[in-house]
Motif scaffolding. Sequence first.
Motif, mmCIF file in Angstrom:
data_model
loop_
_atom_site.group_PDB
_atom_site.id
_atom_site.type_symbol
_atom_site.label_atom_id
_atom_site.label_comp_id
_atom_site.label_asym_id
_atom_site.label_seq_id
_atom_site.Cartn_x
_atom_site.Cartn_y
_atom_site.Cartn_z
ATOM 1 N N CYS A 33 0.838 -1.209 0.000
ATOM 2 C CA CYS A 33 0.000 0.000 0.000
ATOM 3 C C CYS A 33 0.867 1.250 0.000
ATOM 4 O O CYS A 33 0.420 2.321 -0.392
ATOM 5 C CB CYS A 33 -0.962 -0.001 1.179
ATOM 6 S SG CYS A 33 -0.189 0.272 2.794
ATOM 7 N N GLN A 65 -13.543 3.837 -2.671
ATOM 8 C CA GLN A 65 -13.558 4.360 -1.301
ATOM 9 C C GLN A 65 -12.332 5.236 -1.076
ATOM 10 O O GLN A 65 -11.211 4.748 -1.011
ATOM 11 C CB GLN A 65 -13.583 3.217 -0.285
ATOM 12 C CG GLN A 65 -14.863 2.443 -0.288
ATOM 13 C CD GLN A 65 -14.807 1.238 0.646
ATOM 14 O OE1 GLN A 65 -13.795 0.959 1.270
ATOM 15 N NE2 GLN A 65 -15.913 0.536 0.725
ATOM 16 N N GLU A 66 -12.567 6.512 -0.939
ATOM 17 C CA GLU A 66 -11.504 7.501 -0.791
ATOM 18 C C GLU A 66 -10.535 7.174 0.342
ATOM 19 O O GLU A 66 -9.323 7.282 0.196
ATOM 20 C CB GLU A 66 -12.154 8.856 -0.491
ATOM 21 C CG GLU A 66 -11.718 9.967 -1.396
ATOM 22 C CD GLU A 66 -12.511 11.209 -1.081
ATOM 23 O OE1 GLU A 66 -12.199 11.871 -0.083
ATOM 24 O OE2 GLU A 66 -13.442 11.498 -1.852
ATOM 25 N N ASP A 67 -11.080 6.760 1.479
ATOM 26 C CA ASP A 67 -10.265 6.558 2.670
ATOM 27 C C ASP A 67 -9.609 5.189 2.755
ATOM 28 O O ASP A 67 -8.765 4.977 3.623
ATOM 29 C CB ASP A 67 -11.105 6.794 3.925
ATOM 30 C CG ASP A 67 -11.538 8.245 4.066
ATOM 31 O OD1 ASP A 67 -10.877 9.117 3.466
ATOM 32 O OD2 ASP A 67 -12.534 8.503 4.756
ATOM 33 N N PHE A 68 -9.981 4.254 1.907
ATOM 34 C CA PHE A 68 -9.449 2.896 2.012
ATOM 35 C C PHE A 68 -7.925 2.886 1.946
ATOM 36 O O PHE A 68 -7.259 2.371 2.845
ATOM 37 C CB PHE A 68 -10.050 1.997 0.921
ATOM 38 C CG PHE A 68 -9.493 0.601 0.938
ATOM 39 C CD1 PHE A 68 -9.838 -0.285 1.940
ATOM 40 C CD2 PHE A 68 -8.616 0.177 -0.042
ATOM 41 C CE1 PHE A 68 -9.317 -1.571 1.980
ATOM 42 C CE2 PHE A 68 -8.088 -1.100 -0.023
ATOM 43 C CZ PHE A 68 -8.449 -1.982 0.991
ATOM 44 N N ILE A 70 -5.826 5.465 2.091
ATOM 45 C CA ILE A 70 -5.276 6.369 3.110
ATOM 46 C C ILE A 70 -5.188 5.646 4.448
ATOM 47 O O ILE A 70 -4.160 5.696 5.134
ATOM 48 C CB ILE A 70 -6.135 7.652 3.224
ATOM 49 C CG1 ILE A 70 -6.014 8.481 1.940
ATOM 50 C CG2 ILE A 70 -5.753 8.473 4.448
ATOM 51 C CD1 ILE A 70 -7.035 9.595 1.826
ATOM 52 N N ASP A 71 -6.256 4.936 4.823
ATOM 53 C CA ASP A 71 -6.282 4.198 6.091
ATOM 54 C C ASP A 71 -5.255 3.072 6.095
ATOM 55 O O ASP A 71 -4.569 2.853 7.102
ATOM 56 C CB ASP A 71 -7.673 3.634 6.369
ATOM 57 C CG ASP A 71 -8.703 4.702 6.702
ATOM 58 O OD1 ASP A 71 -8.312 5.848 7.026
ATOM 59 O OD2 ASP A 71 -9.907 4.394 6.643
ATOM 60 N N ARG A 73 -2.451 2.898 4.425
ATOM 61 C CA ARG A 73 -1.113 3.492 4.529
ATOM 62 C C ARG A 73 -0.822 3.951 5.956
ATOM 63 O O ARG A 73 0.273 3.741 6.474
ATOM 64 C CB ARG A 73 -0.971 4.655 3.544
ATOM 65 C CG ARG A 73 -0.849 4.192 2.116
ATOM 66 C CD ARG A 73 -0.770 5.343 1.149
ATOM 67 N NE ARG A 73 -0.457 4.839 -0.187
ATOM 68 C CZ ARG A 73 -0.618 5.546 -1.296
ATOM 69 N NH1 ARG A 73 -1.055 6.790 -1.231
ATOM 70 N NH2 ARG A 73 -0.315 5.024 -2.465
ATOM 71 N N GLN A 74 -1.805 4.553 6.602
ATOM 72 C CA GLN A 74 -1.598 5.027 7.968
ATOM 73 C C GLN A 74 -1.384 3.850 8.926
ATOM 74 O O GLN A 74 -0.501 3.890 9.781
ATOM 75 C CB GLN A 74 -2.779 5.886 8.435
ATOM 76 C CG GLN A 74 -2.514 6.569 9.755
ATOM 77 C CD GLN A 74 -1.289 7.488 9.684
ATOM 78 O OE1 GLN A 74 -1.206 8.359 8.836
ATOM 79 N NE2 GLN A 74 -0.330 7.269 10.569
ATOM 80 N N LYS A 75 -2.186 2.795 8.779
ATOM 81 C CA LYS A 75 -2.030 1.612 9.632
ATOM 82 C C LYS A 75 -0.657 0.975 9.429
ATOM 83 O O LYS A 75 -0.026 0.524 10.388
ATOM 84 C CB LYS A 75 -3.139 0.605 9.348
ATOM 85 C CG LYS A 75 -4.481 1.032 9.877
ATOM 86 C CD LYS A 75 -5.571 0.047 9.493
ATOM 87 C CE LYS A 75 -6.929 0.579 9.924
ATOM 88 N NZ LYS A 75 -8.025 -0.259 9.448
#
Length: 90
Positions: A33, A65-68, A70-71, A73-75
Amino acid sequence: MNLDISHEKSRLNEILIEISEHEHEAGRPVLSCLVKVKGSKGQGDNFYKMCERLGMGEWRTLKQQEDFLIDMRQKCRDFWQDDENFQKFA
């Protein structure tokens, strides 16, 4: 690796999928990711199809899904920035 050569790009894709599947099976975040291709806005279809095979949902839906991403990568960053995880698995 020269990503302008299709078979080299394909081989890199295969390697990233193999690593990601192994990490996911071990309960760790999907490392691929974090891969960013120059000139690309995000991940390609193959990434989302891999996520679908890993049971994360239908690939077309995930891609929308916009945040998929992003989430994810952050995790991934949070997991590997944790010293305990880094020492244990790095």
